[in-house]
Each structure stands twice: as C-alpha cells, then as structure tokens.
Scaffold this motif. Structure first.
Motif, short mmCIF file in Angstrom:
data_model
loop_
_atom_site.label_atom_id
_atom_site.label_comp_id
_atom_site.label_asym_id
_atom_site.label_seq_id
_atom_site.Cartn_x
_atom_site.Cartn_y
_atom_site.Cartn_z
N ASP A 77 -3.26 10.05 0.53
CA ASP A 77 -4.67 10.06 0.93
C ASP A 77 -5.27 11.45 0.89
O ASP A 77 -6.51 11.60 0.85
CB ASP A 77 -4.84 9.47 2.33
N ALA A 127 1.08 4.06 -2.91
CA ALA A 127 0.89 5.47 -2.56
C ALA A 127 2.05 6.31 -3.09
O ALA A 127 1.85 7.42 -3.62
CB ALA A 127 0.79 5.62 -1.04
N GLU A 167 1.55 7.46 2.57
CA GLU A 167 0.11 7.23 2.63
C GLU A 167 -0.63 8.47 3.10
O GLU A 167 -1.72 8.79 2.60
CB GLU A 167 -0.18 6.05 3.57
N MET A 197 0.80 4.50 9.85
CA MET A 197 0.80 4.88 8.43
C MET A 197 2.19 5.32 8.01
O MET A 197 2.98 5.80 8.83
CB MET A 197 -0.19 6.03 8.19
N ASP A 198 2.49 5.15 6.74
CA ASP A 198 3.71 5.72 6.19
C ASP A 198 3.42 7.15 5.75
O ASP A 198 2.28 7.51 5.42
CB ASP A 198 4.17 4.89 4.99
N LYS A 220 0.84 -1.21 0.00
CA LYS A 220 0.00 0.00 0.00
C LYS A 220 0.87 1.25 0.00
O LYS A 220 0.53 2.26 -0.62
CB LYS A 220 -0.92 -0.01 1.21
N VAL A 221 2.00 1.18 0.71
CA VAL A 221 2.93 2.31 0.73
C VAL A 221 3.57 2.48 -0.65
O VAL A 221 3.73 3.60 -1.14
CB VAL A 221 4.02 2.10 1.81
#
Length: 714
Positions: free
Chosen positions: A697, A485, A693, A689-690, A481-482
């Motif tokens: 977001d 992103a 992200e 979270m990174d 996910k990172v």
C-alpha cells in the motif's frame, strides 16, 4: 530386601534418631555403627528405586534417532541449559533455582567429607588437597550454603504468601523446601559448634581449617558460644558444643539419605530426569513431527494407544518436569478455560508409567488399563491443543509436549476414527480437492486473473523462486488480497517467480497436526513429486504453516527446499533498496504467529521490515515473541469448534486492543481470519493487515531494472 525397600523412609528416620541419641550419649564412637548401615541401606534402596524408574522408561519404543549422535551440540546444550540454567533463569523464580542448583553441586564435596567422617572422625579433604585449595572450597561451600538458604526462604514466601499464578503449592514442595533448609541449618550449626569448641590457636590443627574462610559458620559460632572459646575452656565448660556438632552431623547425614530416597518417590523426580532429558533433547529442526512407518506389518495400531507406543524419550520427558508451571502459564487452551493443561498431561503420563510399571513389569500382574488417548488423557484435552509450541519453547528442560499430544491424536484419528463431524468434513475436502475448503483445484489460480503471473507449467524453465500461494491464499477472499500484495511487491522488485496454480495442493499441515498422518503423507508425497519434477529448489510463501511443513518436514520424503517466508523476503528487499516505501504515520501492534515465531525462531525480520517504513511505531502486545499468545487456529483448530471457555482469538484480540494501536499487523492467513473475527466480536474497528499489504500500500518505486535482480535472500 523388598520390605526394607518399601519402608526405607521410616527406617532412615529411625536410624537418624538413634544416631542423634547415640552421639549425644556416647560421642563419636557410635558413628560407624549408625552411619554405615544408614548409608548402605539408604543408597541401596534409592538405587533400586531409580533402577526400576528407568526400567519403566526402557519399555518405550526404540527411538528412530540414536539421541547420542552429534555429541558436541549435546554437550554444549548440557553446559548451557543444565550447568548454565539458561532457560531456567528466564523468569524470576528461575534465579532461585539457579542458586539452589549450584549450591547443591558445590556442597557435594562437604557431603562426601561428612560420609567419610562417619568412619574417620578427623578426616578433612584438606589432608589430600592441601590447605590453600581446601580453604577456597570451604569458602565456596559457606557462601553457597547461605545463598541456598536465602533462596529457600524466598521460595517459601513466594509459594506460601505471595502465591503467584501457575506456581503450584503442594505438600511435596514444602517437604523439599524443608529438607533443603534443614541441610543448610544443620551444616552451619555443625560447623559453628566446631569453631566454637576448638580454641582459636588450634585452627590449623584440631579444627583443620582457618575459621576466617567460613564467615557464615564463624558467625554461627558467635551465636552458639560467643565465638571460638579460649583454650582453657575447650575441655571443660564447652563439652556440650561437641554434642551440638554430633547431633547436627547425624541430622545432616539423615536428611541427605532421606532426600536421596524421597526424590525418586515424589514429584521432584525431575532432579534425576531433567539432566539426561536436556542431553537427549531433539536436535532436528524444532517443531518437526516424526512420521509413522505405515509399512510396518507388525503394527497393530497407529499412534500411541499405550505407554509402550511412546518412545523412551517421550517417557523420559515425564520424569523431567520441574512443575514450574510455565507450560500452562503460556498455553492458549489452558488460559481460556479449556480442559487441556500441558503440565498435567505430562504428570498423568508419569503417574501411569509408574503405576503400570509397578504392576506389570515389576510385580508381573498384567492388569487391564484404558488407552492413553481417550482414557488416561481425555479426547477433549488432546483436541484442545493448538500445537502453538508455547509449552515447548518455555519449558526449561526441553519436554516435547506437542509430539506426544500428536502421537495420541493419531491413535484417536487413525485407529479409533474418533473425530468430530467438522474434522471429518475437512479431511474429505483435503482428500477430494486438496484443500480444507473443498474448492475445486481448477480455481487455485483464479486470484491471479489479469495479473500476468506465469504458471510454472507454461514457463518452460525453472524460475528463481516458486511462489507457493497456499490454500488460504488461493481461496479465502481476505487472504487473496495478501497474495496479490505479495505478487505486486515481487514484480516491483524484479524477483523472478512463477506459481503452480492447479498443480499446487494442500501441504497436509492441518491433517498432520490433527492426527491424520496418512492423509498428510498422501498430500506431501504428491507435492514433493511435483516440486522435484520441476526441479524447484527455492520457494516463497505467505503461510507460516506451508513454510514450516515444506521447509522442515518435506525432507522426510525427499523434498529438500530453501523455503523463504514473505516477511523475511520483504525485510531483505527493503534493506537492499530493491523496493522503497513512502512514509506513514501509524502505530502498529504486531502479532507473532506461532509457526514463524516459536517454531522457527524468527521474531526480528517482521519487526525490522516495519522499522524500515518511515513513521511506523510498533507497539508490542503484553505477550510477544517467545511468549506470544496463539491466535487459536493452529493444530487444525481452524476447522474445529471451541466448546469450552473463552475463545482464544478473543483473548488475543483483547491484548491487541490494549495497545491502542492504529492497526494490527500479522503474517499468517489463519491469524488474519481469527484476529479479524476477534476484533469484530469486540466491536473494535482496528484494521487487521498483513505485512505485505502494509508494504504494498505504500510502495512508491523500485530500484530493480527490467531484468531480474540478484537473489534477495543472498
């Protein structure tokens, strides 16, 4: 001479007492007969001790670096960190050391003057330099003497009464405090007695200086005899003051000579080792691990099996330790109950060097000794290290603990094959699939399916940047996910980039830090060949370990790249207006990863990026920046089991929870895994979270055109 050398401390005590009695009964006439032998025997014995100590250091391997190259930065480091005590004064106890250190330097003029007075009783340096500069010198000696005395009192109270954590209390430390205190007391009593004895009107004559320039000594004269006596009393009722002066003079000389012999024999050897250790400090990029020469046909073992396998600089490190306790204070392993204590590793090595040096190199008795790794230093101690660099970054005298630990790990791994099953599995996965998880290389680009991200092999040209995804970013579901992103942000900003996909391999960082230098070499060599084959010069990565290894260590194999961590890239893109984000109302606890923070000294870029997001409030954890606690995954710990004490990630998670922030932000895939697990084990719902992200977001628009924009790093 050997008998005298072995018994020099009681000999000095005996000569001092003899001198005290002699000057009390016979006056100045006996001084040359006591001071002469005391100085000759005392400093000869001290010099012999120091010679052998540094002779033991010389048995270490020749350092591949000369350590005397680039003299300007070495001289600058000496000025800043020795004379300026820049690292020492970072914490409260360091200020005490600062005054004691400078007091000793200033008072050396007086010490030499005392030595000469043993033979020429009326000698004053004022005879050589003139009264004005001599008075300034006396004033500085007087003031610094009092500052040293006050610092000693505070240090004594701090160690004996307050007893702060990680400040060891030992008889040796108390002896040193007592000796320094004794020097100051005898100094002021001797000066005070001189001032009180000689008539005020003769200040520029027999006394040799104006007492108003030595306010502390003048005050002492009032305590002894109500101040300078009138002229008519000097030769009659005040003869005892000459005895007070003579006795304290002899005690002062005795303490100085005793001190010179006690220091190299005790735990305060750092007074000799710290200054050269700072001068010879590593100038290469910090955190760089030196390679093994696998082509050396004479090598019987790989890694440090005995002290001769360490370099002379690593052996000198052991003499430099000040016992300040800062390395253990910030060590994640020590703070969670593991067997590792970085300060004790250094002290065990120092004791072993001195013992083995005495037996083998001085007395010619080749006794058998256990190996360093697994013998002098246990396997549990060595394998508990996360290589976070907290010990190195906080050490005031630049001891390179991590390099030495890795060298001993290399012996365990490469020579003894003494590794745990989980580490064996990790090595096999890296060797067979070029990643610690053992996932086939063909799946490295699966995360990018449907995102229209070009593979370098299909691009047909060299992009501005290679996006190095890394093993975690390619295979770990959470870290994917990172990765996505980050790719989203790069596309929005118009950054020209591509990925290697199946051609990308593990950088070798976990293998190298655990001690498998050969596996690292194979991985790194293959990656360098691939990158150089594509003529890559600029790389973006979200993994601090990849960032550090490729940016600092691949140069050892001919791989010279400009590697940018995504936190700096994001900060640059936000600052340049290449990307814009909408406001968010959140408090964020930020965690400094070790390989971006301490090892690469970048604490500001992530914080500046967060500060550019409207509505974000950063809440610092109790330990942050240089003092930040490791997540517990570095040094290969990600693939090892913690068998003792509290888990490191739980300790760090507790610090994050204490901030009561809405979210925890990290910049490393290992930190993401460890702290997410830590918070979950604490039943805390704070999301981890990174930074990428957070930005992705809240990404709302881009200032980039359809054409690639300017290089954000420029």
């Amino acid at each position: 001479m050997n008998k005298i050398h072995e018994n020099i401390l009681p000999i000095i005590i005996g000569l001092t007492l003899l001198g005290v009695v002699g000057v009390a009964l016979g006056g100045d006439a006996v001084k040359p007969f006591i001071v002469g032998p005391m100085l000759l025997l005392g400093f000869a014995a001290a010099g012999l001790t120091v010679f052998w100590l540094f002779r033991y250091v010389a048995i270490g391997k020749t350092d591949a670096r000369t350590r005397v190259d680039e003299l300007p930065p070495r001289v600058q480091a000496f000025a800043v960190y020795v004379l300026g005590q820049a690292r020492v004064v970072r914490e409260f106890g360091g200020f005490l050391h600062f005054f004691i250190f400078w007091g000793f330097l200033v008072l050396q003029v007086e010490t030499f003057e005392y030595f000469i007075r043993g033979f020429y009783g009326d000698f004053r340096f004022g005879m050589l330099m003139g009264q004005a500069p001599y008075h300034v010198t006396l004033f500085l000696q007087d003031v610094f003497g009092m500052l040293v005395f006050l610092a000693i009192l505070i240090a004594f109270v701090r160690r004996v009464v307050l007893k702060p954590d990680h400040v060891p209390l030992s008889n040796d430390a108390l002896v040193i405090l007592g000796l320094i205190g004794g020097l100051m007391i005898t100094k002021f009593l001797a000066h005070g007695a001189e001032i009180a004895y000689y008539p005020a009107g003769l200040a520029a004559g027999e006394l040799g200086w104006n007492p108003s320039w030595t306010p502390v000594a003048l005050a002492t004269s009032y305590l002894l005899a109500g101040g300078p006596l009138p002229a008519e009393a000097a030769d009659t009722g005040a003869a005892w003051l000459k005895v007070v002066y003579g006795v304290n003079y002899m005690l002062h000389i005795g303490i100085v000579v005793f001190f010179a012999n006690y220091i190299p024999r005790g735990k305060h050897l750092h007074l000799l080792g710290a200054m050269p250790n700072v001068f010879f400090k590593k100038l290469e990029p910090i955190g760089t691990v030196y390679p093994i020469d696998f082509e050396n046909e004479e090598a019987e073992t790989f890694g440090a099996a005995k002290i001769e396998d360490l370099t002379w600089k690593q052996l000198l490190d052991t003499y430099a330790c000040t016992e300040c306790g800062r390395c253990e204070h910030y060590c994640p392993a020590f703070n969670t109950g593991k067997e590792l204590n970085p300060m004790m590793i250094i002290h065990k090595l120092k004791d072993h060097i001195k013992e083995k040096g005495q037996r083998v190199y001085k007395e010619g008795k080749p006794d058998e000794y256990p190996p360093l790794a697994g013998g002098i230093i246990s396997k549990e101690e060595l394998m508990a290290c996360t290589t976070c660099g907290a010990c190195v970054a906080n050490c005031p005298v630049f001891i390179e603990h991590v390099d030495t630990i890795i060298d001993m790990r290399r012996y365990l791994v490469l020579t003894e094959a003494d590794i745990s099953p989980e580490v064996t599995r990790t090595f096999k996965n890296i060797e067979n699939a070029s990643n610690p998880w053992g996932v086939p290389a063909s799946k490295r680009a699966d995360w990018a399916e449907g995102l229209d991200i070009p593979l370098l092999s299909e691009l047909g040209r060299v992009p501005d940047y290679l996006f190095w995804v890394g093993c975690a970013g390619s295979f770990d579901d959470r870290q994917k996910k990172v990765t996505k992103a980050t790719a989203k942000i790069l596309r929005a900003a118009g950054v020209d980039f591509a990925i290697l996909g199946p051609e990308e391999g593990c950088t070798g960082d976990p293998a190298r830090r655990i001690g498998n230098e050969y596996l690292y070499y194979m991985q790194a060599q293959q990656n360098v060949e691939t990158l150089n084959g594509y003529k890559i010069t600029k790389i973006i990565t979200t993994c601090p370990h990849c960032f550090h290894t490729m940016g600092k260590e691949y140069a050892q194999l001919g791989g010279h790249y400009e590697v940018v961590h995504h936190t700096k890239l994001l900060n640059d893109l936000l600052r340049q207006g290449r990307i814009k984000v909408r406001a968010m109302s959140k408090s964020i606890a930020y965690h400094d990863s070790c390989y971006i923070g301490r090892w690469n000294e970048d604490y500001d870029n992530p914080r500046e990026a967060l500060a550019q997001i409207p509505g974000v409030m950063v809440r610092e954890m109790e330990w942050n920046r240089r003092k930040a606690l490791c997540c517990g995954a570095g040094g290969g710990q990600m693939w090892m089991e913690e068998h003792h004490g509290k888990r490191v990630n739980l300790h760090r998670a507790d610090m994050a929870i204490a901030t009561q922030a809405d979210a925890l932000v990290v910049n490393c895939p290992f930190c993401m895994t460890m702290l997410t697990d830590g918070l979950a084990q604490r039943d805390n719902d704070m999301p981890t979270m990174d930074l990428a992200e957070v930005v992705a977001d809240h990404l709302i628009e881009s200032a980039a055109t359809s054409a690639p924009g300017p290089d954000p790093a420029e």
